[in-house]
Design an enzyme around this catalytic site. Structure first.
Site, PDB file in Angstrom:
ATOM      1  N   ASN A 157     -42.596  32.666 -35.076  1.00 40.60           N
ATOM      2  CA  ASN A 157     -43.518  32.191 -36.101  1.00 40.60           C
ATOM      3  C   ASN A 157     -42.776  32.293 -37.432  1.00 40.60           C
ATOM      4  O   ASN A 157     -41.721  32.921 -37.521  1.00 40.60           O
ATOM      5  CB  ASN A 157     -44.854  32.952 -36.081  1.00 40.60           C
TER       6      ASN A 157
ATOM      7  N   ASP B 139     -41.992  35.038 -28.615  1.00 39.33           N
ATOM      8  CA  ASP B 139     -41.639  35.766 -29.830  1.00 39.33           C
ATOM      9  C   ASP B 139     -41.857  37.268 -29.653  1.00 39.33           C
ATOM     10  O   ASP B 139     -40.970  38.086 -29.929  1.00 39.33           O
ATOM     11  CB  ASP B 139     -42.476  35.227 -30.993  1.00 39.33           C
TER      12      ASP B 139
END
Length: 174
Positions: free
Chosen positions: A24, A34
């Protein structure tokens, strides 16, 4: 010529020069790929991301861009963080998605990476349709001039594996 391979598995277990993180814009970890990369990479990855935020990317990494950090505890040398676009049915954002793959390969070339593992960028919580995301990924990687020897698409489940298999079959290597 860059060899494209497809693996069903965990991207955090890939022994490659560089692992691409579907990050992000904050670069400070999140969910999905992530979160997994930050958890397995450990404090070195987070510290490097914080340093990037404190210097060049105070407002976060822009969508479609890529930047590298050390890989910490991952079996790779580097993590290339790229921020995929959120899918919007009313707006064609495929060039931003393609830019994630293209910019990641450019960063890989700058690092001297010869093997790179990509996730299916934007096809998770960012809502990009999996079949289209796979097509954009494969077409972009095939069209990008790079010194990378192997690009490995690493997908987590059978549905994603089928989507990438189809995309690879639709755009065979020349």
């Amino acid at each position: 010529m860059t060899r494209l391979t497809l693996v069903r598995g965990d991207i955090t277990e890939q022994a490659v020069d560089a692992v691409v993180n579907a990050a992000n814009s904050s670069l400070l970890g999140g969910g999905g790929v992530d979160g997994a990369i930050h958890r397995k990479g450990g404090p070195e990855v987070l510290a490097a991301c914080r340093a990037l935020r404190a210097s060049h990317y105070g407002k976060g990494l822009p969508t479609g861009q890529a930047v590298a950090t050390p890989a910490g505890n991952l079996p790779a040398r580097w993590v290339i963080h790229t921020v995929g676009p959120r899918y919007l049915a009313e707006e064609d954002r495929s060039e931003l998605l393609a830019s994630c793959y293209r910019r990641s390969l450019e960063v890989a070339d700058e690092l001297g990476a010869r093997t790179v593992a990509f996730p299916a960028v934007s096809t998770g919580i960012y809502g990009w349709p999996l079949d289209d995301g796979a097509r954009v990924a494969v077409r972009t990687v095939r069209a990008t001039a790079t010194a990378v020897d192997e690009v490995r698409f690493v997908v987590f489940d059978e549905r994603a594996h089928r989507a990438f298999e189809s995309a690879l079959a639709e755009a065979p290597e020349e």
